[in-house]
Design a protein around this motif. Structure first.
Motif, PDB file in Angstrom:
ATOM      1  N   PHE B  52      34.992  25.590  36.056  1.00 26.35           N
ATOM      2  CA  PHE B  52      35.428  26.706  35.532  1.00 26.35           C
ATOM      3  C   PHE B  52      36.495  26.606  34.635  1.00 26.35           C
ATOM      4  N   ARG B  53      36.708  25.262  34.431  1.00 32.47           N
ATOM      5  CA  ARG B  53      37.535  24.763  33.049  1.00 32.47           C
ATOM      6  C   ARG B  53      37.098  25.599  31.962  1.00 32.47           C
ATOM      7  N   GLY B  54      38.069  25.940  31.032  1.00 35.91           N
ATOM      8  CA  GLY B  54      37.949  26.823  29.896  1.00 35.91           C
ATOM      9  C   GLY B  54      37.865  28.391  30.053  1.00 35.91           C
ATOM     10  N   GLN B  55      38.066  28.569  31.706  1.00 37.12           N
ATOM     11  CA  GLN B  55      38.291  30.123  32.007  1.00 37.12           C
ATOM     12  C   GLN B  55      39.482  30.411  32.643  1.00 37.12           C
ATOM     13  N   VAL B  56      40.136  31.300  32.719  1.00 36.26           N
ATOM     14  CA  VAL B  56      41.186  31.391  33.691  1.00 36.26           C
ATOM     15  C   VAL B  56      40.673  31.963  34.777  1.00 36.26           C
ATOM     16  N   VAL B  57      41.343  31.289  35.642  1.00 37.93           N
ATOM     17  CA  VAL B  57      40.757  31.709  37.328  1.00 37.93           C
ATOM     18  C   VAL B  57      42.065  31.983  38.037  1.00 37.93           C
ATOM     19  N   LEU B  58      41.702  33.017  38.877  1.00 39.40           N
ATOM     20  CA  LEU B  58      42.626  33.692  39.799  1.00 39.40           C
ATOM     21  C   LEU B  58      42.221  33.211  41.054  1.00 39.40           C
ATOM     22  N   VAL B  59      42.788  32.319  41.913  1.00 39.02           N
ATOM     23  CA  VAL B  59      42.689  31.860  43.420  1.00 39.02           C
ATOM     24  C   VAL B  59      43.361  32.750  44.360  1.00 39.02           C
ATOM     25  N   ASN B  60      43.018  33.428  45.303  1.00 38.43           N
ATOM     26  CA  ASN B  60      43.564  34.228  46.258  1.00 38.43           C
ATOM     27  C   ASN B  60      43.180  33.546  47.608  1.00 38.43           C
ATOM     28  N   PHE B  61      43.989  33.064  48.167  1.00 44.80           N
ATOM     29  CA  PHE B  61      44.153  32.564  49.547  1.00 44.80           C
ATOM     30  C   PHE B  61      44.456  33.621  50.566  1.00 44.80           C
ATOM     31  N   TRP B  62      43.407  33.833  51.634  1.00 37.59           N
ATOM     32  CA  TRP B  62      43.702  34.998  52.533  1.00 37.59           C
ATOM     33  C   TRP B  62      43.242  34.562  53.834  1.00 37.59           C
ATOM     34  N   ALA B  63      43.534  35.505  54.853  1.00 42.22           N
ATOM     35  CA  ALA B  63      42.903  35.142  56.162  1.00 42.22           C
ATOM     36  C   ALA B  63      43.001  36.562  56.832  1.00 42.22           C
ATOM     37  N   ARG B  64      42.008  36.760  57.528  1.00 43.20           N
ATOM     38  CA  ARG B  64      41.871  38.453  57.982  1.00 43.20           C
ATOM     39  C   ARG B  64      42.959  38.851  59.011  1.00 43.20           C
ATOM     40  N   TRP B  65      43.847  37.908  59.560  1.00 42.28           N
ATOM     41  CA  TRP B  65      44.910  38.375  60.122  1.00 42.28           C
ATOM     42  C   TRP B  65      46.007  38.691  59.408  1.00 42.28           C
ATOM     43  N   ALA B  66      46.249  38.444  58.287  1.00 39.59           N
ATOM     44  CA  ALA B  66      47.301  38.483  57.211  1.00 39.59           C
ATOM     45  C   ALA B  66      47.017  40.136  56.775  1.00 39.59           C
ATOM     46  N   ASN B  67      47.984  41.025  57.113  1.00 36.08           N
ATOM     47  CA  ASN B  67      47.531  42.430  56.794  1.00 36.08           C
ATOM     48  C   ASN B  67      47.666  42.354  55.395  1.00 36.08           C
ATOM     49  N   ASP B  68      48.479  42.050  54.541  1.00 38.64           N
ATOM     50  CA  ASP B  68      48.639  42.037  53.206  1.00 38.64           C
ATOM     51  C   ASP B  68      47.366  41.765  52.526  1.00 38.64           C
ATOM     52  N   SER B  69      46.359  40.728  53.070  1.00 42.23           N
ATOM     53  CA  SER B  69      45.195  40.506  52.447  1.00 42.23           C
ATOM     54  C   SER B  69      44.319  41.755  52.151  1.00 42.23           C
ATOM     55  N   ARG B  70      44.515  42.420  53.266  1.00 44.13           N
ATOM     56  CA  ARG B  70      43.447  43.669  53.277  1.00 44.13           C
ATOM     57  C   ARG B  70      43.830  44.617  52.374  1.00 44.13           C
ATOM     58  N   ARG B  71      45.147  44.745  51.986  1.00 43.19           N
ATOM     59  CA  ARG B  71      45.619  45.501  50.900  1.00 43.19           C
ATOM     60  C   ARG B  71      45.478  44.921  49.404  1.00 43.19           C
ATOM     61  N   GLU B  72      45.441  43.833  49.340  1.00 45.36           N
ATOM     62  CA  GLU B  72      45.309  43.143  48.063  1.00 45.36           C
ATOM     63  C   GLU B  72      44.075  42.725  47.472  1.00 45.36           C
ATOM     64  N   MET B  73      42.817  42.783  48.543  1.00 53.36           N
ATOM     65  CA  MET B  73      41.491  42.335  48.165  1.00 53.36           C
ATOM     66  C   MET B  73      41.054  43.509  47.121  1.00 53.36           C
ATOM     67  N   PRO B  74      41.223  44.848  47.434  1.00 56.74           N
ATOM     68  CA  PRO B  74      40.664  45.942  46.578  1.00 56.74           C
ATOM     69  C   PRO B  74      41.223  45.690  45.216  1.00 56.74           C
ATOM     70  N   ALA B  75      42.632  45.582  45.218  1.00 56.96           N
ATOM     71  CA  ALA B  75      43.209  45.528  43.791  1.00 56.96           C
ATOM     72  C   ALA B  75      42.556  44.436  43.010  1.00 56.96           C
ATOM     73  N   LEU B  76      42.473  43.188  43.639  1.00 56.24           N
ATOM     74  CA  LEU B  76      41.607  42.077  43.097  1.00 56.24           C
ATOM     75  C   LEU B  76      40.275  42.308  42.538  1.00 56.24           C
ATOM     76  N   ASP B  77      39.550  43.038  43.424  1.00 55.64           N
ATOM     77  CA  ASP B  77      38.083  43.446  42.977  1.00 55.64           C
ATOM     78  C   ASP B  77      38.407  44.393  41.659  1.00 55.64           C
ATOM     79  N   ARG B  78      39.486  45.105  41.557  1.00 53.64           N
ATOM     80  CA  ARG B  78      39.580  46.022  40.508  1.00 53.64           C
ATOM     81  C   ARG B  78      39.823  44.942  39.145  1.00 53.64           C
ATOM     82  N   ILE B  79      40.756  44.010  39.328  1.00 51.19           N
ATOM     83  CA  ILE B  79      41.082  43.270  38.199  1.00 51.19           C
ATOM     84  C   ILE B  79      39.759  42.226  37.864  1.00 51.19           C
ATOM     85  N   HIS B  80      39.069  41.791  38.807  1.00 49.64           N
ATOM     86  CA  HIS B  80      37.794  41.003  38.592  1.00 49.64           C
ATOM     87  C   HIS B  80      36.858  42.073  37.560  1.00 49.64           C
ATOM     88  N   THR B  81      36.711  43.302  38.113  1.00 47.05           N
ATOM     89  CA  THR B  81      35.721  44.177  37.489  1.00 47.05           C
ATOM     90  C   THR B  81      36.104  44.384  36.020  1.00 47.05           C
TER      91      THR B  81
END
Lengths: 198, 169
Positions: B52-81
Protein backbone atom coordinates in the motif's frame (compact mmCIF):
# COMPACT_ATOMS: atom_id res chain seq x y z
CA UNK A 1 3.33 12.55 -21.92
CA UNK A 2 3.57 15.90 -23.71
CA UNK A 3 4.79 17.60 -20.57
CA UNK A 4 7.32 14.85 -20.11
CA UNK A 5 8.58 15.35 -23.65
CA UNK A 6 8.94 19.10 -23.09
CA UNK A 7 10.87 18.53 -19.88
CA UNK A 8 13.11 16.03 -21.57
CA UNK A 9 13.94 18.53 -24.29
CA UNK A 10 14.60 21.44 -21.95
CA UNK A 11 18.25 20.71 -21.00
CA UNK A 12 19.64 20.52 -24.58
CA UNK A 13 17.94 23.85 -25.37
CA UNK A 14 19.42 25.46 -22.25
CA UNK A 15 22.95 24.16 -22.79
CA UNK A 16 23.78 26.04 -26.01
CA UNK A 17 22.37 29.22 -24.50
CA UNK A 18 24.63 28.91 -21.50
CA UNK A 19 27.55 28.08 -23.74
CA UNK A 20 26.78 31.03 -26.03
CA UNK A 21 26.76 33.58 -23.22
CA UNK A 22 30.54 33.81 -22.66
CA UNK A 23 31.16 33.87 -26.40
CA UNK A 24 28.81 36.81 -26.81
CA UNK A 25 30.46 38.56 -23.91
CA UNK A 26 33.94 37.89 -25.33
CA UNK A 27 33.30 39.46 -28.74
CA UNK A 28 33.36 43.14 -27.67
CA UNK A 29 36.92 43.35 -26.47
CA UNK A 30 36.65 47.12 -25.71
CA UNK A 31 36.58 48.31 -22.09
CA UNK A 32 33.04 49.76 -22.24
CA UNK A 33 31.74 46.36 -23.23
CA UNK A 34 33.39 44.74 -20.26
CA UNK A 35 30.64 45.89 -17.92
CA UNK A 36 28.04 44.34 -20.17
CA UNK A 37 30.04 41.15 -20.38
CA UNK A 38 30.41 40.75 -16.63
CA UNK A 39 26.94 39.40 -15.75
CA UNK A 40 26.99 36.59 -18.34
CA UNK A 41 30.51 35.66 -17.22
CA UNK A 42 29.33 35.54 -13.60
CA UNK A 43 26.32 33.48 -14.69
CA UNK A 44 28.60 31.07 -16.50
CA UNK A 45 30.81 30.77 -13.44
CA UNK A 46 27.75 30.06 -11.27
CA UNK A 47 26.54 27.51 -13.75
CA UNK A 48 29.98 25.91 -13.77
CA UNK A 49 30.00 25.80 -9.96
CA UNK A 50 26.59 24.18 -9.93
CA UNK A 51 27.71 21.65 -12.52
CA UNK A 52 30.79 20.76 -10.43
CA UNK A 53 28.66 20.55 -7.30
CA UNK A 54 26.13 18.38 -9.09
CA UNK A 55 28.90 16.11 -10.36
CA UNK A 56 30.30 15.84 -6.83
CA UNK A 57 26.86 14.96 -5.44
CA UNK A 58 26.38 12.34 -8.15
CA UNK A 59 29.82 10.90 -7.45
CA UNK A 60 29.07 10.77 -3.72
CA UNK A 61 25.75 9.05 -4.40
CA UNK A 62 27.56 6.45 -6.50
CA UNK A 63 30.10 5.94 -3.70
CA UNK A 64 27.29 5.43 -1.19
CA UNK A 65 25.59 2.90 -3.46
CA UNK A 66 28.90 1.05 -4.00
CA UNK A 67 29.61 1.04 -0.27
CA UNK A 68 26.12 -0.21 0.45
CA UNK A 69 26.58 -3.03 -2.06
CA UNK A 70 29.94 -4.01 -0.52
CA UNK A 71 28.41 -3.91 2.94
CA UNK A 72 25.53 -6.12 1.82
CA UNK A 73 27.91 -8.67 0.29
CA UNK A 74 30.12 -8.62 3.41
CA UNK A 75 27.12 -9.01 5.70
CA UNK A 76 25.83 -11.91 3.63
CA UNK A 77 29.25 -13.60 3.69
CA UNK A 78 29.54 -13.07 7.42
CA UNK A 79 26.04 -14.19 8.36
CA UNK A 80 25.72 -16.97 5.81
CA UNK A 81 29.20 -18.26 4.97
CA UNK A 82 29.29 -20.37 1.83
CA UNK A 83 30.28 -23.54 3.67
CA UNK A 84 27.11 -23.49 5.80
CA UNK A 85 24.76 -21.55 3.54
CA UNK A 86 21.48 -23.02 2.38
CA UNK A 87 19.09 -21.05 0.19
CA UNK A 88 15.58 -22.09 -0.76
CA UNK A 89 13.76 -20.61 -3.76
CA UNK A 90 10.17 -20.80 -4.97
CA UNK A 91 9.14 -20.83 -8.62
CA UNK A 92 5.84 -21.45 -10.34
CA UNK A 93 5.10 -22.55 -13.86
CA UNK A 94 1.74 -22.02 -15.59
CA UNK A 95 -0.52 -22.31 -12.52
CA UNK A 96 -3.66 -23.37 -14.38
CA UNK A 97 -4.54 -25.86 -11.67
CA UNK A 98 -3.32 -24.07 -8.57
CA UNK A 99 -3.58 -20.62 -6.97
CA UNK A 100 -0.81 -20.27 -4.38
CA UNK A 101 -1.69 -18.99 -0.92
CA UNK A 102 1.22 -19.92 1.34
CA UNK A 103 4.38 -21.99 1.65
CA UNK A 104 5.76 -23.43 4.87
CA UNK A 105 9.33 -24.69 4.98
CA UNK A 106 10.59 -27.12 7.60
CA UNK A 107 14.22 -28.18 7.83
CA UNK A 108 15.00 -31.14 10.06
CA UNK A 109 11.49 -30.95 11.48
CA UNK A 110 11.86 -27.32 12.53
CA UNK A 111 9.74 -24.65 10.86
CA UNK A 112 12.06 -22.05 9.39
CA UNK A 113 9.63 -20.10 7.23
CA UNK A 114 5.93 -19.54 6.71
CA UNK A 115 5.18 -17.19 3.86
CA UNK A 116 1.80 -15.80 2.80
CA UNK A 117 1.55 -14.68 -0.81
CA UNK A 118 -0.45 -11.66 -1.84
CA UNK A 119 -2.19 -11.72 -5.22
CA UNK A 120 0.54 -9.49 -6.62
CA UNK A 121 3.33 -11.79 -5.43
CA UNK A 122 1.61 -14.90 -6.76
CA UNK A 123 1.16 -13.11 -10.06
CA UNK A 124 4.86 -12.24 -10.15
CA UNK A 125 5.74 -15.91 -9.66
CA UNK A 126 3.39 -16.86 -12.49
CA UNK A 127 5.18 -14.37 -14.73
CA UNK A 128 8.45 -16.19 -14.16
CA UNK A 129 9.69 -14.61 -10.96
CA UNK A 130 11.78 -16.66 -8.55
CA UNK A 131 11.58 -15.84 -4.87
CA UNK A 132 14.23 -16.54 -2.27
CA UNK A 133 12.00 -17.76 0.54
CA UNK A 134 14.73 -18.77 2.98
CA UNK A 135 18.41 -18.19 3.56
CA UNK A 136 20.06 -19.87 6.50
CA UNK A 137 22.93 -21.95 7.81
CA UNK A 138 23.22 -25.72 8.04
CA UNK A 139 25.96 -28.01 9.21
CA UNK A 140 27.63 -30.36 6.75
CA UNK A 141 25.79 -33.67 6.63
CA UNK A 142 22.38 -35.17 5.90
CA UNK A 143 19.26 -33.05 6.24
CA UNK A 144 15.58 -33.20 5.40
CA UNK A 145 13.49 -30.39 3.98
CA UNK A 146 9.71 -30.53 3.95
CA UNK A 147 7.66 -27.90 2.15
CA UNK A 148 3.89 -27.47 2.53
CA UNK A 149 1.99 -25.65 -0.18
CA UNK A 150 -1.50 -24.32 0.49
CA UNK A 151 -3.83 -22.67 -1.97
CA UNK A 152 -6.86 -23.22 -4.13
CA UNK A 153 -7.21 -25.99 -6.67
CA UNK A 154 -8.39 -24.67 -10.03
CA UNK A 155 -10.69 -24.46 -11.88
CA UNK A 156 -12.79 -25.96 -9.08
CA UNK A 157 -12.32 -23.61 -6.15
CA UNK A 158 -11.30 -26.05 -3.43
CA UNK A 159 -8.72 -25.87 -0.66
CA UNK A 160 -5.47 -27.55 -1.44
CA UNK A 161 -2.63 -28.55 0.87
CA UNK A 162 0.24 -30.62 -0.41
CA UNK A 163 3.66 -31.47 0.89
CA UNK A 164 6.96 -32.31 -0.74
CA UNK A 165 10.06 -33.71 0.91
CA UNK A 166 13.70 -33.91 0.00
CA UNK A 167 16.63 -35.52 1.78
CA UNK A 168 19.86 -33.87 0.86
CA UNK A 169 23.53 -33.87 1.72
CA UNK A 170 24.98 -30.55 2.72
CA UNK A 171 28.55 -30.40 1.51
CA UNK A 172 31.20 -27.75 2.06
CA UNK A 173 29.75 -25.43 -0.57
CA UNK A 174 26.51 -23.45 -0.55
CA UNK A 175 23.32 -25.46 -1.10
CA UNK A 176 20.51 -24.24 -3.34
CA UNK A 177 17.08 -25.86 -3.34
CA UNK A 178 14.15 -24.90 -5.51
CA UNK A 179 10.50 -25.50 -4.64
CA UNK A 180 8.78 -25.86 -7.99
CA UNK A 181 5.07 -25.70 -8.60
CA UNK A 182 4.13 -26.96 -12.04
CA UNK A 183 1.04 -28.18 -13.82
CA UNK A 184 0.65 -31.87 -14.47
CA UNK A 185 -1.49 -31.57 -17.58
CA UNK A 186 -2.15 -35.32 -17.97
CA UNK A 187 -3.74 -35.50 -14.51
CA UNK A 188 -5.17 -31.97 -14.49
CA UNK A 189 -3.43 -31.41 -11.20
CA UNK A 190 -0.65 -29.26 -9.85
CA UNK A 191 2.66 -30.89 -9.05
CA UNK A 192 5.02 -29.90 -6.25
CA UNK A 193 8.68 -30.73 -6.65
CA UNK A 194 11.90 -29.88 -4.87
CA UNK A 195 14.96 -29.55 -7.02
CA UNK A 196 18.45 -29.80 -5.60
CA UNK A 197 20.77 -27.49 -7.51
CA UNK A 198 24.13 -29.24 -7.20
CA UNK B 1 24.80 9.39 39.52
CA UNK B 2 22.01 11.36 41.14
CA UNK B 3 18.84 9.48 41.91
CA UNK B 4 15.67 11.34 41.02
CA UNK B 5 13.31 11.22 43.97
CA UNK B 6 10.17 9.15 43.36
CA UNK B 7 8.00 12.07 44.39
CA UNK B 8 9.52 14.22 41.66
CA UNK B 9 8.84 11.53 39.04
CA UNK B 10 5.25 11.22 40.18
CA UNK B 11 4.86 14.98 40.05
CA UNK B 12 6.26 15.07 36.52
CA UNK B 13 3.90 12.27 35.47
CA UNK B 14 0.98 14.13 37.01
CA UNK B 15 1.95 17.32 35.20
CA UNK B 16 2.23 15.46 31.90
CA UNK B 17 -1.10 13.79 32.54
CA UNK B 18 -2.70 17.16 33.18
CA UNK B 19 -1.29 18.37 29.87
CA UNK B 20 -3.05 15.48 28.14
CA UNK B 21 0.14 13.46 27.64
CA UNK B 22 0.06 10.20 29.50
CA UNK B 23 3.38 8.39 29.76
CA UNK B 24 1.69 5.22 28.47
CA UNK B 25 0.48 7.16 25.45
CA UNK B 26 3.93 8.21 24.24
CA UNK B 27 3.86 7.32 20.53
CA UNK B 28 7.02 5.25 20.36
CA UNK B 29 6.51 4.18 16.73
CA UNK B 30 6.10 7.70 15.33
CA UNK B 31 8.83 8.65 12.87
CA UNK B 32 9.91 5.07 12.26
CA UNK B 33 9.29 2.86 9.26
CA UNK B 34 6.14 0.83 9.82
CA UNK B 35 7.17 -2.83 10.28
CA UNK B 36 5.91 -4.79 7.31
CA UNK B 37 3.47 -7.66 7.69
CA UNK B 38 1.34 -9.99 5.60
CA UNK B 39 -1.92 -11.29 7.02
CA UNK B 40 -4.99 -13.07 5.78
CA UNK B 41 -8.05 -10.86 5.59
CA UNK B 42 -11.56 -12.02 6.41
CA UNK B 43 -12.37 -12.34 2.69
CA UNK B 44 -9.48 -14.81 2.24
CA UNK B 45 -7.05 -12.45 0.51
CA UNK B 46 -3.52 -12.02 1.84
CA UNK B 47 -2.62 -8.37 2.37
CA UNK B 48 0.86 -6.92 2.79
CA UNK B 49 1.32 -3.48 4.29
CA UNK B 50 4.19 -2.52 1.99
CA UNK B 51 1.98 -3.07 -1.06
CA UNK B 52 0.00 0.00 0.00
CA UNK B 53 3.07 2.21 -0.33
CA UNK B 54 1.93 5.42 -1.99
CA UNK B 55 -1.32 5.47 -0.06
CA UNK B 56 -2.11 6.66 3.45
CA UNK B 57 -2.84 3.66 5.67
CA UNK B 58 -4.71 3.59 8.96
CA UNK B 59 -3.94 0.44 10.93
CA UNK B 60 -6.22 -0.35 13.84
CA UNK B 61 -5.20 -3.06 16.29
CA UNK B 62 -8.15 -4.41 18.20
CA UNK B 63 -9.38 -7.29 20.33
CA UNK B 64 -12.92 -8.39 21.05
CA UNK B 65 -12.30 -8.11 24.79
CA UNK B 66 -11.32 -4.45 24.50
CA UNK B 67 -14.59 -2.58 24.90
CA UNK B 68 -13.25 0.53 23.19
CA UNK B 69 -12.73 -1.50 20.00
CA UNK B 70 -16.47 -2.07 19.78
CA UNK B 71 -17.05 1.69 19.90
CA UNK B 72 -14.21 2.58 17.58
CA UNK B 73 -14.85 0.22 14.67
CA UNK B 74 -18.07 1.90 13.41
CA UNK B 75 -16.26 5.26 13.48
CA UNK B 76 -13.38 3.80 11.47
CA UNK B 77 -15.86 2.32 9.02
CA UNK B 78 -17.32 5.79 8.42
CA UNK B 79 -13.81 7.15 7.85
CA UNK B 80 -13.08 4.34 5.41
CA UNK B 81 -16.31 4.96 3.49
CA UNK B 82 -15.64 8.69 3.24
CA UNK B 83 -11.91 8.79 2.61
CA UNK B 84 -11.35 5.49 0.81
CA UNK B 85 -11.86 7.18 -2.54
CA UNK B 86 -9.32 9.84 -1.60
CA UNK B 87 -6.60 7.23 -1.20
CA UNK B 88 -6.97 6.14 2.42
CA UNK B 89 -6.63 2.46 3.26
CA UNK B 90 -8.05 1.20 6.55
CA UNK B 91 -6.83 -2.14 7.91
CA UNK B 92 -8.15 -3.74 11.08
CA UNK B 93 -5.92 -6.26 12.84
CA UNK B 94 -7.28 -8.50 15.55
CA UNK B 95 -4.72 -9.76 18.02
CA UNK B 96 -7.16 -12.20 19.57
CA UNK B 97 -5.70 -15.64 20.09
CA UNK B 98 -9.08 -17.26 19.50
CA UNK B 99 -9.46 -16.94 15.75
CA UNK B 100 -13.02 -18.26 15.54
CA UNK B 101 -14.38 -15.86 18.14
CA UNK B 102 -12.46 -12.95 16.61
CA UNK B 103 -13.97 -13.75 13.20
CA UNK B 104 -17.45 -13.91 14.70
CA UNK B 105 -16.89 -10.58 16.39
CA UNK B 106 -15.62 -9.00 13.16
CA UNK B 107 -18.66 -10.34 11.29
CA UNK B 108 -20.99 -8.88 13.89
CA UNK B 109 -19.39 -5.44 13.49
CA UNK B 110 -20.16 -5.48 9.72
CA UNK B 111 -17.31 -3.15 8.78
CA UNK B 112 -16.48 -2.60 5.13
CA UNK B 113 -12.69 -2.36 5.49
CA UNK B 114 -10.44 -5.44 5.52
CA UNK B 115 -10.13 -7.13 8.89
CA UNK B 116 -7.14 -9.39 9.47
CA UNK B 117 -6.17 -11.77 12.23
CA UNK B 118 -2.78 -11.99 13.92
CA UNK B 119 -2.98 -15.01 16.16
CA UNK B 120 0.80 -15.29 16.41
CA UNK B 121 1.12 -11.88 18.16
CA UNK B 122 4.38 -11.19 16.29
CA UNK B 123 3.00 -8.08 14.67
CA UNK B 124 1.75 -6.83 18.01
CA UNK B 125 5.31 -7.16 19.30
CA UNK B 126 6.73 -5.33 16.28
CA UNK B 127 4.33 -2.46 16.87
CA UNK B 128 4.95 -2.40 20.63
CA UNK B 129 1.30 -2.73 21.49
CA UNK B 130 0.63 -1.48 24.99
CA UNK B 131 -3.06 -0.83 25.23
CA UNK B 132 -5.91 -1.73 22.92
CA UNK B 133 -7.28 -0.51 20.66
CA UNK B 134 -4.27 1.14 19.09
CA UNK B 135 -4.47 3.13 15.89
CA UNK B 136 -1.55 4.24 13.78
CA UNK B 137 -1.32 6.25 10.60
CA UNK B 138 1.29 5.39 8.01
CA UNK B 139 2.17 7.98 5.39
CA UNK B 140 2.67 7.41 1.67
CA UNK B 141 6.33 6.54 2.13
CA UNK B 142 5.67 3.91 4.80
CA UNK B 143 6.58 5.94 7.89
CA UNK B 144 4.43 5.92 11.04
CA UNK B 145 3.24 9.48 11.49
CA UNK B 146 0.65 9.18 14.23
CA UNK B 147 -0.11 6.75 16.98
CA UNK B 148 -3.06 6.65 19.33
CA UNK B 149 -3.78 4.35 22.24
CA UNK B 150 -7.31 3.57 23.40
CA UNK B 151 -10.45 5.20 22.10
CA UNK B 152 -12.98 7.60 23.46
CA UNK B 153 -15.80 9.41 21.75
CA UNK B 154 -14.42 12.16 19.51
CA UNK B 155 -11.02 10.58 18.98
CA UNK B 156 -11.99 9.87 15.38
CA UNK B 157 -11.95 13.64 14.80
CA UNK B 158 -8.30 13.61 15.82
CA UNK B 159 -7.67 10.87 13.29
CA UNK B 160 -9.42 12.91 10.61
CA UNK B 161 -7.20 15.93 11.21
CA UNK B 162 -4.12 13.80 10.66
CA UNK B 163 -5.62 11.86 7.75
CA UNK B 164 -6.49 15.05 5.86
CA UNK B 165 -2.99 16.37 6.44
CA UNK B 166 -1.37 13.15 5.20
CA UNK B 167 -3.66 12.92 2.17
CA UNK B 168 -2.69 16.46 1.20
CA UNK B 169 1.05 15.61 1.20
Amino acid sequence: MLAGACLAQAPPAATPAAGAAPAAGATPAAGDAAAGAAPPAAGAADSGDFKTLDQEVQSMKKDVIDLNKDLFVLEEELLFPANTQVAVYVSMDVGTFFALDSVTVKIDNKQVKNYLYTAREADALLKGGVQQIYLGNLKVGKHELVAFFTGKGLPVDRDYRRGATINFDKGVGAKYLELKITDKVAKHQPEFLIKDWE
Amino acid sequence: MRVIPAKLVLLACFALGAAGVCVADVPTMVGRDAPDFTLKASDGANLRLSEFRGQVVLVNFWARWANDSRREMPALDRIHTTYGRAGLVVLGISIDEDLRRAEDFADSMKVSYPVMFDTGSEIGRDYQLGRLPMTILVDRSGVVRYSHLGYKRGDDRLYLDHIRELLRE
